[in-house]
Design an enzyme around this catalytic site. Structure first.
Site, PDB file in Angstrom:
ATOM      1  N   TRP A 104       0.826  -1.207   0.000  1.00 38.38           N
ATOM      2  CA  TRP A 104       0.000   0.000   0.000  1.00 38.38           C
ATOM      3  C   TRP A 104       0.860   1.255   0.000  1.00 38.38           C
ATOM      4  CZ3 TRP A 104      -4.434  -0.707  -1.902  1.00 38.38           C
ATOM      5  CH2 TRP A 104      -5.113  -1.914  -1.693  1.00 38.38           C
ATOM      6  N   ASP A 174      -1.202   6.622   6.687  1.00 36.95           N
ATOM      7  CA  ASP A 174      -2.304   5.777   6.245  1.00 36.95           C
ATOM      8  C   ASP A 174      -2.522   4.746   7.349  1.00 36.95           C
ATOM      9  OD1 ASP A 174      -4.008   3.894   5.159  1.00 36.95           O
ATOM     10  OD2 ASP A 174      -2.762   3.434   3.420  1.00 36.95           O
ATOM     11  N   LYS A 198     -12.131  -1.844   7.916  1.00 36.72           N
ATOM     12  CA  LYS A 198     -11.419  -2.863   8.686  1.00 36.72           C
ATOM     13  C   LYS A 198     -11.921  -2.913  10.125  1.00 36.72           C
ATOM     14  CE  LYS A 198      -8.398  -2.737   5.160  1.00 36.72           C
ATOM     15  NZ  LYS A 198      -8.205  -3.797   4.168  1.00 36.72           N
TER      16      LYS A 198
END
Length: 368
Positions: A104, A174, A198
């Site tokens: 990511w 992030d 999540k």
């Protein structure tokens, strides 16, 4: 566990607390007697404005967001933020540092290069993203517009155990896959952002905490689409257009539940217990199960592991037999292989206990 439900170890969208789902179910057809579902009501109406305002208040309370920071709720998830960050932060400097410790972070860096120069201050790809390079190995640029890191790498199972020190350069995090799983020092960051699918709700939205000097539009690129403009979004209180109403509502219920049970401190305690149980099972298997991630970089959220050195036949058997125990979504990411268990807030300790018991019995039956 409710009848018919399974233990869902998916990396996201992920399992949600049953109490939150049941509250949403109760209000599905008729929200608090207004005669409409949240999915049907105007986002400008008093009912939905009440939901949105309470959600922002709870976010501020739960995460200890400094009063001058702006809370932004935007569609597109964290992936759209990969573009929005350079479009709103590069300004005249035109370059930014990225601490790349997984896929990511790598994707965020690639996106920055469309609008300026993304510089890899560190990159652990050579270790297959199983480590976090030591600060002494970083190559930080003091003239960078910002420095970005991914606090928890979902695919690779790597999590930072500390907030990186990048000097006076604005720090961007992030936190998509460990958001709401432990306390955050928001004030150490210029921007904290996270897709909420999540640990805090269903997919479709990102939450961001942004320092005020990055929502005044002074660093915004001329090519920045209006919908990616933080100034536009914040000025419109996250309602420049119709927001992801149902996602925001579900998150609001998750936040209420989080407050009720003791806040982020409760989730942090649960996360430590669950991760300890699973890593304990792996470490205690005498090599039958193995985690490729360096011990000082292991994630509490996403635990990748191989079986018998990556034997694909035995791993396939493991996944099939796990489902008979109501243990689902344990396959590793397609780019990595093996197995992976995600231990987000919605996964009860009971589910991890069932998993570790199954892992032991499977090992006993299949060890050569």
């Amino acid at each position: 566990m409710a009848e018919g439900r399974v233990y869902n170890f998916s990396a996201g969208p992920s399992q949600m607390p049953l109490e939150v789902l049941e509250e949403i179910q109760r209000e599905m057809v008729n929200y608090k007697g207004c005669g409409m579902s949240v999915m049907e009501m105007s986002h400008r109406g008093k009912e939905f404005m009440g939901i949105a305002n309470q959600a922002e208040k709870d976010l501020r309370d739960i995460f200890g967001v400094p009063s001058d920071y702006k809370v932004m709720m935007s569609q597109g998830g964290a992936t759209l933020m990969f573009s929005s960050i350079p479009l709103n932060m590069l300004g005249t400097k035109g370059k930014a540092d990225y601490l790349v410790t997984g896929q990511w972070g790598e994707k965020a860096l690639k996106e920055c290069n469309k609008y300026g120069t993304g510089q890899a201050a560190c990159n652990s790809k050579s270790t297959k993203f199983t480590t976090i390079p030591k600060p002494s190995e970083w190559k930080l640029d003091p003239e960078a517009a910002f420095a970005h890191y991914c606090d928890n790498e979902t695919v690779n199972g790597v999590e930072w155990g500390y907030t990186p020190d990048v000097g006076n350069v604005p720090l961007v995090a992030d936190m998509s896959s460990n958001f709401c799983s432990r306390p955050i020092d928001v004030s150490k960051h210029a921007v904290v952002y996270a897709g909420i699918q999540k640990n805090l709700g269903p997919s479709g939205m990102a939450v961001s905490f942004i320092r005020p000097d990055f929502v005044d539009g002074k660093n915004e690129a001329k090519i920045c689409p209006t919908y990616c403009s933080w100034k536009t979004t914040v000025d419109a209180e996250s309602m420049y257009n119709t927001p992801a109403c149902f996602t925001m509502y579900a998150m609001a219920e998750y936040l209420k539940y989080t407050k009720k049970i003791g806040g982020v401190a409760y989730w942090a305690e649960q996360s430590d217990k669950k991760a300890g149980m699973l890593y304990g099972a792996i470490e205690g298997s005498d090599g039958f199960y193995q985690c490729p991630v360096a011990k000082d970089a292991r994630s509490r959220m996403n635990v990748p592991f191989t079986i018998m050195g990556g034997d694909e036949v035995i791993e396939k058997k493991f996944l099939a037999e796990a489902q008979k125990q109501k243990l689902f979504q344990l396959a590793g990411h397609r780019s990595v292989g093996g197995c992976r268990a995600s231990l987000y807030n919605g996964m009860p300790i009971e589910g991890v206990s069932v998993l570790t018991d199954f892992m032991k019995s499977f090992m006993d039956e299949n060890r050569k």
